[in-house]
Motif scaffolding. Structure first.
Motif, PDB file in Angstrom:
ATOM      1  N   GLU A 192       0.984  -1.171   0.023  1.00  0.00           N
ATOM      2  CA  GLU A 192       0.068  -0.049   0.095  1.00  0.00           C
ATOM      3  C   GLU A 192       0.694   1.220  -0.109  1.00  0.00           C
TER       4      GLU A 192
ATOM      5  N   ILE B 291       1.247   4.047  -3.016  1.00  0.00           N
ATOM      6  CA  ILE B 291       1.238   5.501  -2.752  1.00  0.00           C
ATOM      7  C   ILE B 291       2.575   6.260  -3.119  1.00  0.00           C
TER       8      ILE B 291
ATOM      9  N   PHE C 207      -8.160   2.066  -5.901  1.00  0.00           N
ATOM     10  CA  PHE C 207      -7.582   2.567  -4.629  1.00  0.00           C
ATOM     11  C   PHE C 207      -7.925   3.557  -3.934  1.00  0.00           C
ATOM     12  N   LEU C 208      -8.155   4.735  -4.507  1.00  0.00           N
ATOM     13  CA  LEU C 208      -8.506   5.865  -3.746  1.00  0.00           C
ATOM     14  C   LEU C 208     -10.083   5.913  -3.646  1.00  0.00           C
TER      15      LEU C 208
ATOM     16  N   GLU D 111      -9.816   7.781   4.251  1.00  0.00           N
ATOM     17  CA  GLU D 111      -8.676   7.186   4.931  1.00  0.00           C
ATOM     18  C   GLU D 111      -7.522   7.067   4.097  1.00  0.00           C
ATOM     19  N   ARG D 112      -7.889   6.373   2.798  1.00  0.00           N
ATOM     20  CA  ARG D 112      -6.611   6.246   1.851  1.00  0.00           C
ATOM     21  C   ARG D 112      -6.307   7.729   1.242  1.00  0.00           C
ATOM     22  N   LYS D 113      -7.055   8.756   1.339  1.00  0.00           N
ATOM     23  CA  LYS D 113      -6.807   9.766   0.766  1.00  0.00           C
ATOM     24  C   LYS D 113      -5.876  10.817   1.968  1.00  0.00           C
TER      25      LYS D 113
ATOM     26  N   LYS E 136      -3.937   8.766   3.736  1.00  0.00           N
ATOM     27  CA  LYS E 136      -2.860   8.062   3.814  1.00  0.00           C
ATOM     28  C   LYS E 136      -1.791   8.684   2.751  1.00  0.00           C
TER      29      LYS E 136
ATOM     30  N   GLY F  60      -9.877  -0.968   1.057  1.00  0.00           N
ATOM     31  CA  GLY F  60      -9.744   0.559   1.135  1.00  0.00           C
ATOM     32  C   GLY F  60     -11.288   1.303   1.415  1.00  0.00           C
TER      33      GLY F  60
END
Lengths: 277, 195
Positions: free
Chosen positions: A44, A48, A68-69, A73-75, A77, B45
Motif C-alpha cells: 500500500e 502510494i 485504490f483511492l 482514509e486512503r486519501k 494516507k 480501502g
C-alpha cells in the motif's frame, strides 16, 4: 500467477490489475489468516509512493483513482506520505519548514537595459511577443469590459490566489470534467445546500500546463449565465485543478455546465456538468 | 447500502451451530471470520470495515436457512461471496454519492509548496509535533526512509537497512509501524484542532 507475498504482485492486487481468480485467491487468503497483512501494508505504502513520484503509467493512474483511492482514509494516507516525503527532503537539506526564498530583484530599468542589449533577432522576437501580449490584453479588456458589475466583482475575487481560501465560508462542489468518477451520471446538488457563495474545485488532467489561465462560462439551457475572465490552475498531489467562486444567488434548479477554456489557446476547453435540484 | 435487517435469535443460533456444536469453538470461529472480514474490507480501502463486516454477518445470518450448509462448502467461501457483493455496493455508493476524494493539499505552481499549504498547515504542524514525539533514532529513520525519490531512494533505503542490520522488507515493516503510530498521533492532534 505471481508469488502471493511479493510486493510487486500485491501492488497489482491493490490496483485491481490481476485476474478475477487471482484477486479472489488473495481476498480469501486475507480473510482466512493475517499472513499477508504486513506485506500488503508495505505494498500500500509503496504504491502510494509510486503514485506521488509519478511512477505509475496512465492506465495505472486511472486504476489508482478508481480502485485504490476509494475512501477518505486512503486519501489521508496519501496526504500523510506526501507530507512525510516533503518534510524529509527539506529536513535533509537543513531547511526549516517555512522557507523564504530570496527572489532576485531587478528594477524596471535594469530589465529595459537587458532588452536593449539583445541581438536584433531577439529584439524582433521580443517585439512580436509584446505585440501578441498587447493583443491578448485588448481582447481581455474587451471581454472584461462587457461583464456585469456582479461578474466584475467575482472576476477580481477569482483572479486572486485561492490557495488559502476559507472553505467554511463557502458551499463546496468538486467536479470532474466530462463524466463523473466512473459512470455517466451528472452530480446533483440540492439547492437548499447552497447556503453561501459556491466554491468549485474543477479537476484537470495532471499534464495540464499550470501557467495557463482559464476563462469560465457558466451555461444553463444553452445560454451563458455567468462569466469569469480568468481563473488560476492549482496543483494538488494527484494532479491539477481550477478553483472558482460563483455567487450563490445565480443558481436556480436545472442542469448547469461550466466551460473552462484556456485563455491563451482559446481552443482547448473542459466541460463540467452538475444538476441543481 | 446497509440493510440492518432484524436478525432472529434462532437464525444467529443456527449460524453459530453451523460453526460448531461446541459453543466455545463456535464463538472462536465467529471471531476469526469477523477479524478476517475486517482485514478484507480494510485492504479493499473501504471507509468503515467494522460496519461492513457486521452487514456481511447480518446477510449471511438472514439467509442461513436457505444456504447449502453441507460440509464440502467452505464457510469462508460463503462469507466471501456476501462480502464481495457488499464491497461492490460500496463502490457503487461511492460513485452515486460522488464522495469527495480530490486531495486537499493544494498549491499554486511555482510557489513555495509547503508554505502555501492550505488548512493542511494543521496537518503539517501535527506531523512535525508527532515526529518530535518519536524516539530520536526512529524519527531519523522515518525522515531518511522518505528522503529522495526513485533510484536514489532505493539506494538510500538499502544503505539504511544495512546500517540497521535489517532486510529491506523488515525495514519497510519497521517504518510502516512507526508510520502507524504517527498516523494515530496525527489523527489525535487533528481532532484536538477540530479539523
Amino acid at each position: 500467477m505471481g508469488e502471493i507475498k511479493d510486493i510487486k504482485y500485491l501492488k497489482k492486487y491493490l490496483l485491481g490489475k490481476l485476474s478475477k481468480k487471482e484477486i479472489e485467491l488473495i481476498d480469501i487468503e486475507l480473510i482466512e489468516n493475517d499472513k499477508l497483512v504486513e506485506n500488503l501494508s508495505v505494498a500500500e505504502d509503496s504504491l502510494i509512493e509510486d503514485f506521488i513520484e509519478g511512477e505509475l503509467d496512465q492506465k495505472e493512474t486511472k486504476l489508482f483513482n478508481t480502485n485504490f483511492l476509494v475512501s477518505k482514509e486512503r486519501k489521508l494516507k496519501i496526504e500523510t506520505i506526501y507530507l512525510l516525503k516533503k518534510y524529509s527532503n527539506r529536513d535533509e537539506k537543513g531547511d526549516s519548514l517555512i522557507v523564504n526564498e530570496d527572489i532576485e530583484f531587478k528594477s524596471f530599468f535594469e530589465r529595459l537595459r537587458e532588452i536593449f542589449h539583445l541581438s536584433p533577432q531577439k529584439l524582433a522576437f521580443t517585439s512580436i511577443l509584446i505585440f501578441i501580449m498587447l493583443g491578448i490584453g485588448l481582447v481581455y479588456l474587451n471581454y472584461f469590459g462587457n461583464l456585469s458589475e456582479l461578474e466584475q466583482n467575482y472576476a477580481r475575487m477569482n483572479s486572486s490566489d485561492l490557495v488559502n481560501i476559507q472553505k467554511d465560508n463557502y458551499s463546496q462542489i468538486d467536479l470532474i470534467s466530462g463524466i463523473s468518477r466512473s459512470s455517466n451520471k451528472v452530480k446533483t446538488i440540492a439547492k437548499d445546500s447552497l447556503n453561501n457563495d459556491v466554491f468549485f474545485r474543477l479537476a484537470l488532467e495532471s499534464e495540464s500546463d499550470s501557467k495557463n489561465k482559464y476563462r469560465i462560462e457558466l451555461i444553463k439551457d444553452d445560454k451563458i449565465v455567468f462569466r469569469v475572465p480568468e481563473v488560476n490552475v492549482y496543483r494538488n498531489i494527484i494532479g491539477k485543478e481550477l478553483r472558482l467562486i460563483l455567487p450563490q444567488t445565480i443558481f436556480e434548479t436545472g442542469l448547469y455546465q461550466i466551460k473552462a477554456t484556456k485563455v491563451k489557446s482559446n481552443k482547448i476547453s473542459f466541460m463540467y456538468s452538475f444538476y441543481v435540484k | 447500502m446497509l440493510n440492518n435487517p432484524q436478525i432472529t435469535k434462532e437464525d444467529f443460533g443456527t449460524l453459530l451451530k453451523w460453526f460448531s456444536s461446541d459453543e466455545k469453538i463456535a464463538a472462536e470461529k465467529y471471531e476469526e471470520i469477523r477479524d478476517g472480514l475486517i482485514r478484507y474490507f480494510h485492504f479493499k480501502g473501504c471507509s468503515d470495515p467494522i460496519n461492513l463486516t457486521d452487514e456481511t454477518f447480518n446477510r449471511v445470518t438472514n439467509k442461513i436457512n436457505s444456504l447449502d450448509l453441507s460440509k464440502d462448502v467452505k464457510k469462508i467461501t460463503i462469507f466471501y461471496g456476501f462480502a464481495y457483493n457488499i464491497y461492490r455496493e460500496y463502490l457503487r455508493d461511492l460513485e452515486r454519492n460522488e464522495i469527495e476524494l480530490i486531495p486537499d493539499i493544494v498549491f499554486q505552481e511555482g510557489s513555495n509548496e509547503i508554505t502555501e499549504l492550505n488548512e493542511e498547515n494543521n496537518l503539517l504542524e501535527c506531523l512535525e509535533n508527532c515526529l518530535n514525539e518519536l524516539d530520536e533514532n526512529d524519527k531519523k529513520i522515518v525522515i531518511k526512509y522518505y528522503n529522495k525519490e526513485k533510484k536514489e531512494k532505493i539506494e538510500l533505503r538499502k544503505e539504511l537497512a544495512e546500517q540497521l542490520e535489517l532486510t529491506a522488507n523488515a525495514l519497510h515493516v519497521k517504518v510502516h509501524r512507526l508510520k502507524a503510530s504517527l498516523k494515530k498521533c496525527i489523527n489525535k492532534c487533528l481532532n484536538e484542532k477540530n479539523v
